[in-house]
Design an enzyme around this catalytic site. Structure first.
Site, PDB file in Angstrom:
ATOM      1  CD1 TRP A 102     -26.686  40.609 -34.516  1.00 37.94           C
ATOM      2  CD2 TRP A 102     -27.790  40.012 -32.661  1.00 37.94           C
ATOM      3  NE1 TRP A 102     -25.853  39.794 -33.788  1.00 37.94           N
ATOM      4  CE2 TRP A 102     -26.499  39.420 -32.629  1.00 37.94           C
ATOM      5  CE3 TRP A 102     -28.668  39.789 -31.602  1.00 37.94           C
ATOM      6  CZ2 TRP A 102     -26.068  38.613 -31.586  1.00 37.94           C
ATOM      7  CZ3 TRP A 102     -28.234  38.994 -30.555  1.00 37.94           C
ATOM      8  CH2 TRP A 102     -26.949  38.407 -30.547  1.00 37.94           C
ATOM      9  CE  LYS A 135     -28.158  39.371 -25.791  1.00 35.89           C
ATOM     10  NZ  LYS A 135     -28.083  40.761 -25.281  1.00 35.89           N
ATOM     11  CG  ASP A 349     -25.299  28.936  -1.737  1.00 38.31           C
ATOM     12  OD1 ASP A 349     -24.445  29.052  -0.846  1.00 38.31           O
ATOM     13  OD2 ASP A 349     -26.042  29.869  -2.112  1.00 38.31           O
ATOM     14  CD  GLU A 403     -24.307  27.676   2.880  1.00 40.20           C
ATOM     15  OE1 GLU A 403     -23.656  28.620   3.336  1.00 40.20           O
ATOM     16  OE2 GLU A 403     -25.381  27.824   2.261  1.00 40.20           O
TER      17      GLU A 403
END
Length: 706
Positions: A102, A135, A349, A403
């Site tokens: 990391w 990451k 949505d 929707e």
């Protein structure tokens, strides 16, 4: 030269009368849209222009354009690993993870691809392995921070720290599809809306595998032909119901692995079940570390700037649909889920929020002018139109559902007709109508004319998904239909033999409400998981206010399985209702023909194909020999809400064939009187028997008598 050409064209056109322009399709179908035809054509032309731009004038297809997921993100190659990210505001990007402690190391430093906002890192095979967490460490002018890549396809959360990380995903045995090709049955579309995590009895987060093994067989048995799965895209907060998405290309790992989701979809297909994904492109979570909120020091990289940056009601960020890179990201997302996971389509949505600068908040939408007054987001309209074109280009049999609550005309009309290209729109007026009716009207004041008008209230050129209630009505703060009808008596009087009048009323109306809604569909019918049998509990996800409890974030299947309780009556009726609808060939295309309504009697009758549906909504009045004019013949009962097997009184003899009575006044029309006994608060479905069926039955009866 250009000016001369324009003048010549003008003189030629003036020499004869101009040809009248034909109305675009949706205007032909609805003349009341004529005053707004210029706006409709403008939106259509905008989409055509953007389509031409993205496809380089047709040099590539829209599907070829929407292939960003094959380029961006982390991929295993023949030479090793390739990682790419779009981050134009970044000044430096490192990959950090299990493979390098990391820490930023030169071997994991990305390079900017000259002249672009793209970054790239090429690694040897031994530099990372399957399962490694990682990451991006992003630098920008004035700051830095760890970020999860926007295009990553696997994100996991640490059980102890609750921190999310991207994960290298390259299993030794990739999933092999058993059913590689599947065509959804849309005639009609019968949707079971569901949530993987709360689908189990246990007070925990359910898994893809548990859903496949425990819940999918129930859905198949109940007769649904599609599932609509919520909360698939990764979201940091479980209680958001999946609507605050952080990683758009990652299937939520809290439910299991990508292979387990694929196995679920594969098994659904093997059982004839289409799998629709509830996709969220209307907004994104504000989180910066997990999401796209501030990927590389530019909070507007993916989102609108200024006042339009944040959604005022949802505490989320609004995509900038005017940026080609954002359109590329979202269109690629649609194609990814279709190709990688074999989803059969999407329920989009929050479409209302996308269509208007106001997100539809505080607007009444009382006339057509409200849809064409300049407060519409043409960029979002263009994106939705292109998304529908792309999805059907990738899979011509795909299903897209909007929707949308405002009633925007053309949403589910064909693109060629000036529409936005959705296959269906949610009939959101229907659940609102039922809630209002149950809350505000005495049973004696339910008017069949109003009910019939509401369940058929839709545009002639747009198909809808009708429903009585969805997950929205099951959430804490709202009530399901069964709870509105029965309330606390569900806890004390739902054991057989102990039903009080309130329970009997609730069971009867629950069935009638569903039957009148489902029997009038023009596209599909939707039910939310558990509501078919009147699940008694609301949905309340773990949160601080309930002590992080899973008690109400589950489904109690033992209730419907226990035949000492009344729940199975409703579940059995739901199954029988779907069987009747599926038994009529091309149910969607058969017209809903009214036979009779009388608001004083509270009686309604209509016909679809060879099935007659009759409702007596009166709570107190039963009718003997109630007559209707129908095509002559014999009619057999195929569904009776009052049958004892569905918790009714069994007042009718459903084994009888009801024959029509001749009337010379109507003989030329082929109509005769059908007279029925209609008990209070009940409904019947009857099918016309053909002569050959009657002869066969008579012969069988003769044989039995001998």
């Amino acid at each position: 030269m250009p000016n001369t050409m324009r003048k010549t064209t003008t003189r030629k056109s003036a020499s004869k009368a101009p040809k009248a322009q034909q109305h675009i399709g949706i205007v032909k179908n609805d003349p009341y849209l004529q005053p707004y035809e210029d706006a409709i054509r403008g939106r259509h032309d905008h989409a055509l222009w953007k389509l031409g731009q993205l496809t380089q004038g047709g040099k590539q297809t829209l599907a070829e354009f929407a292939s960003g997921y094959e380029y961006y993100g982390l991929h295993k190659t023949e030479k090793g690993w390739a990682f790419r990210e779009w981050a134009p505001n970044a000044t430096d990007i490192y990959l950090v993870g299990d493979f390098n402690g990391w820490k930023e190391k030169a071997a994991y430093r990305c390079k900017r691809i000259q002249g672009t906002g793209n970054w790239e890192l090429l690694l040897d095979e031994d530099k990372m392995k399957h399962g490694d967490l990682y990451k991006m460490h992003v630098h920008w002018n004035g700051g830095e921070g760890e970020r999860i890549p926007a295009w990553c396809q696997r994100v996991v959360q640490d059980d102890e720290t609750k921190i999310f990380s991207a994960q290298v995903w390259n299993p030794a045995k990739p999933y092999k599809w058993r059913r590689k090709r599947f065509k959804a049955n849309k005639s009609p579309l019968l949707i079971y809306e569901c949530h993987i995590g709360m689908a189990q009895d246990a007070e925990k987060v359910g898994t893809y595998t548990e859903f496949k093994d425990n819940v999918l067989p129930r859905i198949v048995k109940d007769g649904y032909n599609a599932i609509q799965i919520m909360a698939i895209q990764e979201h940091p907060y479980y209680g958001s119901f999946g609507y605050h998405v952080s990683s758009f290309f990652a299937a939520s790992s809290r439910f299991g692995t990508p292979e387990e989701l694929k196995a679920l979809i594969d098994e659904a297909h093997r059982n004839g079940i289409a799998v629709i994904m509830d996709i969220v492109h209307s907004h994104a979570v504000k989180n910066e570390i997990e999401g796209l909120g501030n990927l590389a020091g530019d909070p507007n990289q993916y989102f609108y700037p200024g006042d339009r940056h944040e959604h005022p009601a949802w505490d989320s960020l609004c995509f900038d649909y005017g940026k080609d890179d954002v359109i590329h990201f979202l269109l690629s997302n649609c194609k990814f889920w279709l190709n990688e996971y074999h989803f059969d389509g999407f329920r989009f949505d929050g479409v209302t929020s996308m269509l208007y600068y106001s997100h539809g908040l505080g607007e009444a939408f009382t006339n057509y002018g409200d849809y064409f007054n300049g407060h519409e987001d043409d960029n979002a309209i263009c994106y939705l139109t292109l998304a529908n074109k792309l999805i059907h280009e990738v899979n011509p049999n795909a299903i897209t559902i909007a929707e949308e609550v405002s009633g925007m005309p053309g949403l589910a009309a064909k693109f060629e007709d000036g529409g936005y290209g959705f296959d269906y729109r949610m009939a959101m007026n229907i659940p609102d109508f039922w809630i209002k009716t149950i809350k505000e009207k005495r049973d004696e004041d339910w008017k069949p004319s109003s009910i019939f008008w509401e369940v058929k209230n839709r545009r002639v050129d747009e198909k809808t998904i009708s429903y009585c209630e969805s997950h929205d009505q099951a959430l804490v703060g709202d009530k399901t239909i069964i709870f509105r009808l029965i309330d606390a008596d569900m806890y004390w009087h739902f054991r057989k033999g102990d039903e009080n009048e309130n329970v009997r009323r609730g069971i009867a109306l629950h069935k009638m409400i569903r039957l009148v809604t489902a029997s009038t569909i023009n596209g599909g019918y939707l039910n939310f998981m558990g509501n078919e049998f009147g699940h008694p509990e609301w949905i309340d996800f773990p949160r601080e206010g309930n002590g992080w409890s899973y008690k109400y974030a589950r489904r109690q299947w033992d209730l419907v399985d226990n035949h000492d309780l009344c729940y199975h009556y409703l579940g059995d009726f739901d199954k029988a209702m779907l069987e009747v609808i599926k038994s009529e060939k091309d149910f969607n295309s058969t017209p809903v023909t009214e036979i009779w309504h009388n608001d004083g009697d509270q009686v309604l009758a209509f016909m679809r194909g060879e099935i007659i549906f009759v409702f007596n909504f009166s709570p107190t009045h039963s009718f003997t020999d109630y007559g209707f004019l129908v095509p002559k013949g014999g009619y057999e009962v195929v569904l009776d809400t009052d049958a004892k097997s569905f918790g009714g009184n069994g007042f009718n003899d459903d084994s009888m064939v009801h024959f029509t009575n001749f009337d010379p006044l109507y003989a030329k029309d082929g109509k005769e009187w059908l007279q029925l006994y209609l008990p209070a608060r009940t409904a019947l479905a009857l099918r016309l028997k053909h002569e050959d069926e009657e002869k066969q039955n008579n012969e069988q009866n003769k044989t039995k008598s001998h």
